[in-house]
Write a protein that holds these residues in place. Structure first.
Motif, mmCIF file in Angstrom:
data_model
loop_
_atom_site.group_PDB
_atom_site.id
_atom_site.type_symbol
_atom_site.label_atom_id
_atom_site.label_comp_id
_atom_site.label_asym_id
_atom_site.label_seq_id
_atom_site.Cartn_x
_atom_site.Cartn_y
_atom_site.Cartn_z
ATOM 1 N N LEU A 194 -3.916 17.346 16.220
ATOM 2 C CA LEU A 194 -3.832 18.007 17.517
ATOM 3 C C LEU A 194 -5.249 18.449 17.849
ATOM 4 O O LEU A 194 -5.803 19.343 17.198
ATOM 5 C CB LEU A 194 -2.885 19.204 17.508
ATOM 6 N N ALA A 195 -5.839 17.789 18.811
ATOM 7 C CA ALA A 195 -7.253 17.993 19.127
ATOM 8 C C ALA A 195 -7.430 18.528 20.540
ATOM 9 O O ALA A 195 -6.507 18.504 21.357
ATOM 10 C CB ALA A 195 -8.013 16.678 18.972
ATOM 11 N N THR A 196 -8.630 19.004 20.809
ATOM 12 C CA THR A 196 -8.993 19.447 22.156
ATOM 13 C C THR A 196 -10.192 18.635 22.622
ATOM 14 O O THR A 196 -10.754 17.839 21.865
ATOM 15 C CB THR A 196 -9.366 20.940 22.182
ATOM 16 N N ASN A 197 -10.584 18.845 23.864
ATOM 17 C CA ASN A 197 -11.780 18.168 24.351
ATOM 18 C C ASN A 197 -13.034 18.597 23.596
ATOM 19 O O ASN A 197 -14.058 17.923 23.665
ATOM 20 C CB ASN A 197 -11.959 18.340 25.858
ATOM 21 N N THR A 198 -12.973 19.688 22.846
ATOM 22 C CA THR A 198 -14.120 20.085 22.025
ATOM 23 C C THR A 198 -14.506 18.967 21.070
ATOM 24 O O THR A 198 -15.662 18.530 21.039
ATOM 25 C CB THR A 198 -13.804 21.359 21.212
ATOM 26 N N ILE A 226 -16.753 16.467 23.548
ATOM 27 C CA ILE A 226 -18.000 17.232 23.591
ATOM 28 C C ILE A 226 -18.828 17.062 22.321
ATOM 29 O O ILE A 226 -20.001 16.671 22.361
ATOM 30 C CB ILE A 226 -17.710 18.728 23.821
ATOM 31 N N ALA A 227 -18.217 17.339 21.175
ATOM 32 C CA ALA A 227 -18.927 17.288 19.892
ATOM 33 C C ALA A 227 -19.631 15.960 19.618
ATOM 34 O O ALA A 227 -20.722 15.954 19.035
ATOM 35 C CB ALA A 227 -17.964 17.618 18.757
ATOM 36 N N SER A 241 -17.262 22.043 15.095
ATOM 37 C CA SER A 241 -16.746 21.784 16.444
ATOM 38 C C SER A 241 -15.439 21.005 16.418
ATOM 39 O O SER A 241 -15.226 20.071 17.188
ATOM 40 C CB SER A 241 -17.789 21.036 17.283
ATOM 41 N N ASN A 242 -14.555 21.388 15.526
ATOM 42 C CA ASN A 242 -13.217 20.788 15.403
ATOM 43 C C ASN A 242 -13.221 19.385 14.806
ATOM 44 O O ASN A 242 -12.164 18.743 14.740
ATOM 45 C CB ASN A 242 -12.500 20.730 16.759
ATOM 46 N N THR A 243 -14.381 18.900 14.362
ATOM 47 C CA THR A 243 -14.450 17.501 13.948
ATOM 48 C C THR A 243 -14.100 17.263 12.480
ATOM 49 O O THR A 243 -13.917 16.118 12.080
ATOM 50 C CB THR A 243 -15.850 16.914 14.214
ATOM 51 N N VAL A 282 -5.424 20.386 12.279
ATOM 52 C CA VAL A 282 -5.926 21.253 13.345
ATOM 53 C C VAL A 282 -7.358 21.653 12.991
ATOM 54 O O VAL A 282 -7.616 22.139 11.887
ATOM 55 C CB VAL A 282 -5.043 22.518 13.487
ATOM 56 N N GLY A 283 -8.264 21.471 13.929
ATOM 57 C CA GLY A 283 -9.669 21.749 13.670
ATOM 58 C C GLY A 283 -10.090 23.169 13.965
ATOM 59 O O GLY A 283 -11.273 23.443 14.149
#
Length: 328
Positions: free
Chosen positions: A95-99, A103-104, A75-77, A39-40
């Motif tokens: 488990l990622a998001t569009n962030t 986006i990143a 940025s969650n990366t 999880v980022g």
């Protein structure tokens, strides 16, 4: 609106059962060691909440320990990078998001390709972003916020879970739509930003409902508008941005499950089937809806295509808003 899951494509429980039954014997030995879900973001946020929910469901079915590992930042990366470079044996999930996934990549120089180095397993949930302020704030409507931003250009502050996050993008979309300016204050997670909003150091946040719902329910944050084309079921008295008089700033946060690219197909198929089974469970659906979102009900291929489309959509938005990696 970013995306609305097409429920007619969801796999039913029977289909999932057939999938497992049809797998060859070698596939049925997977997983043969504990799994981890990367999880980022920091503990307590929407991504973390959903990851722990999945871990609790996966563990008994896979008969393995499933741990959630938080690696916030960039940025969650950071979490995505670790997953992309992990052994391709299906033991490391993300488990990622569009962030991080859409986006990143347009803001940061990454050491992996989110479209090539991570294999989509499925869409977990879609949550609208919501404009929130402290419950003690004098601002009680979107109009109040816009008036203050117009009278004090560049003085009000909005928090986010990081540069290039959906909260950041939502804030920029809002200022573009309203012709106003505000100061962006990035944090390493929504929960940290909430502390400063509640304390009055930051004016507002364009958070995902999954992260903000708890603080809204306990009366510490006030929701002014949801950034989607319809009201959130869990916030029926909160208007959409369009209803508040401000169109053109809809942003939603989606959450998807990935595995390291190159993972053997039987393991990927098992993960796809398990995720679809879990998303059919009444308590899981209630949990996601309770966070203000919709359950992701599309095939893995459809989710992969959605990710590609979102990647291009946010490429344009980042360029149009002139968003930079330093947060400007």
């Amino acid at each position: 609106m970013l995306f609305r899951p097409a429920r007619r494509h969801a796999l039913g429980l029977a289909a999932s059962a057939l999938l497992f039954a049809a797998l060859p014997a070698t596939a049925q030995t997977w997983p043969d060691k504990p799994l981890r879900i990367m999880v980022g973001a920091s503990p307590g946020g929407g991504t973390d909440i959903l990851a722990r929910m999945l871990a609790d469901k996966f563990a008994p079915d896979f008969k393995q320990t499933v741990v959630v590992e938080n690696r916030p930042g960039a940025s969650n990366t950071i979490a995505a990078d670790l997953t992309a470079h992990a052994a391709a044996d299906g033991s490391t999930l993300l488990l990622a998001t569009n962030t991080g996934q859409a986006i990143a990549p347009h803001l940061l120089k990454l050491k992996f390709d989110p479209l090539k180095d991570l294999q989509p397993v499925g869409l977990v949930a879609v949550m609208p972003n919501v404009l929130v302020v402290s419950a003690a704030s004098p601002y009680r409507s979107v109009k109040d916020i816009v008036t203050a931003m117009t009278e004090q250009p560049g003085m009000l502050k909005y928090g986010s879970s990081g540069v290039g996050s959906t909260q950041h993008i939502a804030g920029e979309a809002f200022t573009l739509a309203t012709g106003t300016k505000a100061i962006h204050v990035p944090y390493k997670g929504s929960s940290q930003a909430h502390i400063d909003i509640i304390g009055g150091a930051v004016t507002m946040m364009f958070d995902s409902t999954s992260s903000a719902m708890g603080q809204i329910r306990n009366g510490k944050l006030r929701a002014l508008a949801v950034m989607s084309d319809q009201r959130a079921a869990e916030l029926p008295d909160v208007p959409t941005m369009a209803e508040a008089g401000y169109k053109g700033s809809d942003v939603q946060t989606w959450y998807g499950l990935y595995v390291t690219a190159g993972t053997p197909k039987p393991a990927v198929d098992a993960l796809v089937g398990e995720l679809q089974r879990v998303l059919k469970l009444p308590d899981v659906q209630a949990r996601i809806k309770g966070l203000g979102g919709e359950v992701g009900a599309v095939s893995a291929d459809q989710f992969a295509e959605m990710n590609r489309q979102e990647f291009e959509r946010f490429r344009k938005l980042v360029k149009d808003a002139n968003i930079k990696a330093d947060g400007s």
